[in-house]
Design a protein around this motif. Structure first.
Motif, PDB file in Angstrom:
ATOM      1  N   VAL A   1     -20.230  12.293 -30.148  1.00 43.03           N
ATOM      2  CA  VAL A   1     -21.073  11.429 -29.327  1.00 43.03           C
ATOM      3  C   VAL A   1     -22.153  12.255 -28.631  1.00 43.03           C
ATOM      4  CG1 VAL A   1     -19.260   9.720 -28.945  1.00 43.03           C
ATOM      5  CG2 VAL A   1     -19.495  11.655 -27.360  1.00 43.03           C
ATOM      6  N   ILE A   2     -23.126  11.543 -28.098  1.00 38.66           N
ATOM      7  CA  ILE A   2     -24.209  12.160 -27.334  1.00 38.66           C
ATOM      8  C   ILE A   2     -24.300  11.449 -25.988  1.00 38.66           C
ATOM      9  CG2 ILE A   2     -26.681  12.637 -27.223  1.00 38.66           C
ATOM     10  CD1 ILE A   2     -26.747  12.480 -30.281  1.00 38.66           C
ATOM     11  N   LEU A   3     -24.415  12.201 -24.916  1.00 39.35           N
ATOM     12  CA  LEU A   3     -24.822  11.627 -23.639  1.00 39.35           C
ATOM     13  C   LEU A   3     -26.336  11.673 -23.569  1.00 39.35           C
ATOM     14  CD1 LEU A   3     -22.276  13.064 -21.038  1.00 39.35           C
ATOM     15  CD2 LEU A   3     -22.328  10.789 -22.070  1.00 39.35           C
ATOM     16  N   ARG A   4     -26.938  10.539 -23.295  1.00 41.98           N
ATOM     17  CA  ARG A   4     -28.390  10.445 -23.211  1.00 41.98           C
ATOM     18  C   ARG A   4     -28.797   9.941 -21.838  1.00 41.98           C
ATOM     19  NH1 ARG A   4     -30.278   8.082 -29.195  1.00 41.98           N
ATOM     20  NH2 ARG A   4     -30.429  10.153 -30.150  1.00 41.98           N
ATOM     21  N   ARG A   5     -30.013  10.276 -21.458  1.00 41.80           N
ATOM     22  CA  ARG A   5     -30.558   9.763 -20.213  1.00 41.80           C
ATOM     23  C   ARG A   5     -31.916   9.131 -20.490  1.00 41.80           C
ATOM     24  NH1 ARG A   5     -35.330  11.985 -20.171  1.00 41.80           N
ATOM     25  NH2 ARG A   5     -35.633  14.167 -19.587  1.00 41.80           N
ATOM     26  N   MET A   6     -32.280   8.178 -19.624  1.00 43.88           N
ATOM     27  CA  MET A   6     -33.579   7.511 -19.710  1.00 43.88           C
ATOM     28  C   MET A   6     -33.939   6.991 -18.336  1.00 43.88           C
ATOM     29  SD  MET A   6     -32.560   3.955 -21.652  1.00 43.88           S
ATOM     30  CE  MET A   6     -31.326   2.837 -20.971  1.00 43.88           C
ATOM     31  N   ARG A   7     -35.191   6.637 -18.173  1.00 40.37           N
ATOM     32  CA  ARG A   7     -35.620   5.975 -16.947  1.00 40.37           C
ATOM     33  C   ARG A   7     -35.071   4.548 -16.924  1.00 40.37           C
ATOM     34  NH1 ARG A   7     -37.034   9.718 -13.199  1.00 40.37           N
ATOM     35  NH2 ARG A   7     -38.619  11.154 -14.015  1.00 40.37           N
ATOM     36  N   PRO A   8     -35.017   3.908 -15.757  1.00 38.72           N
ATOM     37  CA  PRO A   8     -34.460   2.553 -15.685  1.00 38.72           C
ATOM     38  C   PRO A   8     -35.161   1.520 -16.560  1.00 38.72           C
ATOM     39  CG  PRO A   8     -34.543   3.517 -13.501  1.00 38.72           C
ATOM     40  CD  PRO A   8     -35.270   4.471 -14.405  1.00 38.72           C
ATOM     41  N   ASP A   9     -36.412   1.787 -16.952  1.00 36.74           N
ATOM     42  CA  ASP A   9     -37.114   0.860 -17.840  1.00 36.74           C
ATOM     43  C   ASP A   9     -36.978   1.244 -19.307  1.00 36.74           C
ATOM     44  OD1 ASP A   9     -38.711   3.096 -18.027  1.00 36.74           O
ATOM     45  OD2 ASP A   9     -40.544   2.117 -17.317  1.00 36.74           O
ATOM     46  N   GLY A  10     -36.164   2.264 -19.619  1.00 37.48           N
ATOM     47  CA  GLY A  10     -35.946   2.684 -20.997  1.00 37.48           C
ATOM     48  C   GLY A  10     -36.854   3.795 -21.475  1.00 37.48           C
ATOM     49  N   SER A  11     -37.759   4.263 -20.661  1.00 34.55           N
ATOM     50  CA  SER A  11     -38.687   5.317 -21.062  1.00 34.55           C
ATOM     51  C   SER A  11     -38.074   6.700 -20.863  1.00 34.55           C
ATOM     52  CB  SER A  11     -39.990   5.208 -20.258  1.00 34.55           C
ATOM     53  OG  SER A  11     -39.748   5.392 -18.872  1.00 34.55           O
ATOM     54  N   GLU A  12     -38.754   7.719 -21.373  1.00 30.95           N
ATOM     55  CA  GLU A  12     -38.367   9.122 -21.221  1.00 30.95           C
ATOM     56  C   GLU A  12     -36.941   9.404 -21.676  1.00 30.95           C
ATOM     57  OE1 GLU A  12     -39.536  11.118 -17.588  1.00 30.95           O
ATOM     58  OE2 GLU A  12     -40.956   9.515 -17.133  1.00 30.95           O
ATOM     59  N   MET A  13     -36.560   8.826 -22.779  1.00 26.81           N
ATOM     60  CA  MET A  13     -35.210   9.020 -23.312  1.00 26.81           C
ATOM     61  C   MET A  13     -35.051  10.438 -23.840  1.00 26.81           C
ATOM     62  SD  MET A  13     -33.397   6.802 -26.320  1.00 26.81           S
ATOM     63  CE  MET A  13     -33.804   5.278 -25.447  1.00 26.81           C
ATOM     64  N   ALA A  14     -33.904  11.066 -23.581  1.00 28.53           N
ATOM     65  CA  ALA A  14     -33.636  12.415 -24.060  1.00 28.53           C
ATOM     66  C   ALA A  14     -32.135  12.654 -24.123  1.00 28.53           C
ATOM     67  CB  ALA A  14     -34.295  13.449 -23.153  1.00 28.53           C
ATOM     68  N   ASP A  15     -31.721  13.547 -25.010  1.00 25.96           N
ATOM     69  CA  ASP A  15     -30.318  13.945 -25.104  1.00 25.96           C
ATOM     70  C   ASP A  15     -29.975  14.905 -23.968  1.00 25.96           C
ATOM     71  OD1 ASP A  15     -30.369  12.481 -27.409  1.00 25.96           O
ATOM     72  OD2 ASP A  15     -30.102  14.187 -28.768  1.00 25.96           O
TER      73      ASP A  15
END
Length: 265
Positions: A220-234
């Motif tokens: 699995v991967i933990l990912r993060r993003m801004r609350p609007d779905g932008s700036e997604m990254a592993d």
């Protein structure tokens, strides 16, 4: 870091930043967040078949938890006899807790309900007990509902936009169930969105394409993003899955979060 031969799941960080609370063997455990001491069990009275869905009140005084009898309970943070929160229904109805409003007054949960094929929909209930409020009423599975720190949104994963079986994506909606927005649009299977306390980020669990549900023992991967779905990254990739981040595990400073990995020996 805690290394254990026992299966541990779903860590919460207490609001004061001092403790991690997690699930193991049907019980809740507490350990110092800096790992300076071994875990201790939290007394949950007669309730001893807890699953890994539990949340902490914003004031840090109460743990709300799901038991394998299908109901929700509340217990003082120091332990004690639980208080039942959920209602009894005339049809099959099992509660799985995931979120609490920033004012501590409302819980949001998933109910697996009805006759076969059963459905998984999102509800809220007062933290002190009271009537259930339905937020979704669809056949496609929903899970992981969690309030934003400003109380304006509930983030969740759902198969409502499914392109193949199990293809869950991350969504958000207003606390009354309106204004649904899809935030992820990729081939992976995305679960359990957790907003940071400062409202700046969402961390979620991403499974490989074709995964059904949220199983254990997967890459699995933990990912993060801004609350609007932008700036997604592993953020991190490892062997994990069910139990890794079923509940919100952000530190109160929004700079760290806890998770569980299950490395293959």
């Amino acid at each position: 870091m805690l290394i254990s031969d026992q299966v541990i799941e779903a860590p919460n960080w207490t609001p004061d930043g001092q403790w991690l609370i997690f699930n193991a063997g049907g019980e809740l455990w507490r350990m110092p967040a800096d790992g300076s001491a071994e875990p201790d069990p939290i007394d949950t009275g007669s309730i001893r078949r807890l699953n890994n869905d539990h949340v902490l009140s914003p004031d840090g005084q109460t743990i709300y938890m799901s038991n394998n009898d299908g109901h929700l309970y509340a217990v003082p943070i120091a332990g004690g006899q639980p208080r039942k929160v959920s209602n009894t229904h005339s049809v099959y109805f099992r509660h799985y807790l995931h979120g609490i409003s920033p004012d501590g007054e409302t819980l949001c949960y998933v109910a697996v309900e009805g006759d076969e094929p059963r459905r998984a929909n999102i509800f809220t209930i007062p933290a002190d007990g009271g009537p259930d409020t339905r937020l979704s009423d669809i056949s496609e599975p929903n899970d992981g509902p969690e309030f934003s720190p400003d109380g304006e949104w509930i983030y969740f994963n759902s198969e409502r936009a499914v392109t193949e079986p199990g293809h869950a994506q991350i969504f958000r909606m207003r606390p009354d169930g309106t204004g649904i927005e899809q935030l992820t649009h990729d081939e992976r299977v995305n679960w359990f969105p957790h907003p940071s306390p400062d409202g700046e980020w969402i961390v979620y669990l991403s499974y490989p394409q074709g995964t059904l549900g949220h199983p254990a023992d997967r890459h699995v991967i933990l990912r993060r993003m801004r609350p609007d779905g932008s700036e997604m990254a592993d953020v991190a990739a490892f062997f994990g899955g069910q139990g890794t981040i079923n509940v919100n595990s952000w530190a109160p400073d929004s700079r760290r979060f806890a998770f569980v990995a299950y490395p293959v020996s």
